[in-house]
Scaffold this motif. Structure first.
Motif, short mmCIF file in Angstrom:
data_model
loop_
_atom_site.label_atom_id
_atom_site.label_comp_id
_atom_site.label_asym_id
_atom_site.label_seq_id
_atom_site.Cartn_x
_atom_site.Cartn_y
_atom_site.Cartn_z
N ASP A 181 0.80 -1.23 0.00
CA ASP A 181 0.00 0.00 0.00
C ASP A 181 0.83 1.28 0.00
OD1 ASP A 181 -2.11 -1.73 0.20
OD2 ASP A 181 -3.08 -0.71 1.87
N ASP A 182 0.26 2.32 -0.58
CA ASP A 182 0.65 3.73 -0.40
C ASP A 182 1.71 4.25 -1.36
OD1 ASP A 182 -1.16 3.56 1.64
OD2 ASP A 182 0.26 3.94 3.25
N PRO B 41 -8.49 3.08 1.98
CA PRO B 41 -7.51 3.70 2.87
C PRO B 41 -7.94 3.56 4.33
CG PRO B 41 -7.92 5.11 0.99
CD PRO B 41 -8.95 4.01 0.94
N HIS C 172 -5.57 9.41 -0.32
CA HIS C 172 -5.60 8.53 0.86
C HIS C 172 -6.37 9.15 2.02
CE1 HIS C 172 -4.25 5.76 3.99
NE2 HIS C 172 -3.68 5.01 3.06
N HIS D 178 -5.65 3.09 -4.79
CA HIS D 178 -5.71 3.38 -3.35
C HIS D 178 -6.06 4.85 -3.13
CE1 HIS D 178 -5.24 2.00 0.68
NE2 HIS D 178 -4.07 2.56 0.94
N THR E 3 -1.38 5.34 -4.13
CA THR E 3 -1.97 6.64 -3.86
C THR E 3 -1.39 7.60 -4.89
OG1 THR E 3 -2.10 6.11 -1.50
CG2 THR E 3 -2.27 8.44 -2.12
N TYR F 98 -1.09 -1.08 -4.35
CA TYR F 98 -2.20 -0.14 -4.20
C TYR F 98 -1.61 1.27 -4.09
CZ TYR F 98 -5.61 -3.80 -4.06
OH TYR F 98 -6.42 -4.84 -4.43
N ALA G 137 -8.41 -0.64 -2.85
CA ALA G 137 -8.17 -0.90 -1.43
C ALA G 137 -8.60 0.32 -0.63
CB ALA G 137 -6.71 -1.21 -1.17
#
Length: 262
Positions: free
Chosen positions: A35-36, A142, A91, A87, A61, A59, A140
């Protein structure tokens, strides 16, 4: 033993054998998600995955500097069959919940409208499509937040996605899987042995396990060591006869095609 009983017994064994091999002809499935949009994903994770021939789901951002300043590298990641997934643009998380002091007023999901988050989600999809040319996308949430003022915000943009990943720690069994809130195990500080123990549980229970990583060797408060991560990858590679390691979009399409997801 009468012939009929022998036949019934063999049929039961055959049925059990099929059930034990029902994740694309493997005993279990393990999905690796990150993520991120962190620099460490490009610098450490992708090379580690490529070294053992495994694919991950990232995922992203879209406002992250590690994304916007390294677009060509992410484009190469997609060309190498890893998944670029949504994502959101900024976020946003629900700052009204306990322990959310890190949420800034500008990106507090509690003050968003469904229209605003929908627009930001669609913009992120457009950016990702410009990189990989794909229209099938997964999402996904946040911080695992799925609602704005009690209303599911993804309902307004479900047609943009084939599935979504949540944060509930669960082994995913084939059945009535909610494709828009598939559970995952958030990783923070576990050893390689602990990560492998989760995979062994997935094998034993004939389940799908979704890993949720943030930092790998640094760059995030939620972190796992590079050594532990690589130990997991080696185990997955060494046991590929038992374990299917798809991207999240591949796993979701399989669940849908086999009638296990809704």
């Amino acid at each position: 033993m009468p012939l009929k009983r022998i036949f019934t017994f063999l049929l039961c064994l055959f049925s059990l054998a099929l059930q034990a091999q029902d994740w694309n002809k493997k005993q279990s499935a393990v999905v690796l998600t990150y993520d991120d949009a962190l620099n460490v994903h490009l610098d450490k994770v992708v090379p580690a995955l490529d070294a053992v021939g495994l694919k991950g789901t990232f995922y992203l951002t879209a406002s992250s500097a590690a994304f916007t300043k390294r677009l060509n590298e992410w484009k190469k990641v997609a060309a190498n069959k890893h998944e670029l997934a949504n994502h959101t643009l900024f976020h946003p998380c629900d700052g009204s919940l306990p322990g959310r002091s890190f949420v800034t007023p500008d990106y507090n999901l509690a003050t968003y409208s469904v229209r605003r988050i929908t627009d930001e989600i669609k913009m992120t999809n457009a950016v990702l499509q410009a990189l990989d040319g794909k229209q099938e996308r997964t999402f996904a949430y946040p911080c695992g937040d799925t609602k704005i003022n009690g209303v599911s915000y993804l309902d307004a943009s479900k047609n943009e996605f084939i599935s979504a990943r949540g944060v509930k720690s669960e082994m995913v069994s084939k059945g009535n899987v909610d494709l828009y809130n598939i559970g995952s195990y958030m990783i923070n500080g576990q050893s390689g042995e602990e990560l492998i123990a989760l995979v062994k549980k997935a094998i034993e229970t004939n389940s799908m396990l979704v890993f949720l990583f943030h930092g790998v060797g640094g760059e995030h408060n939620l972190n796992v060591s590079l050594e532990a991560h690589n130990q997991l990858l080696r185990f997955l590679k060494d046991n590929e006869k038992k374990i299917w390691v798809p991207t999240f979009v591949e796993a979701s399409k399989y669940l849908k095609a086999t009638g296990a997801g809704k």
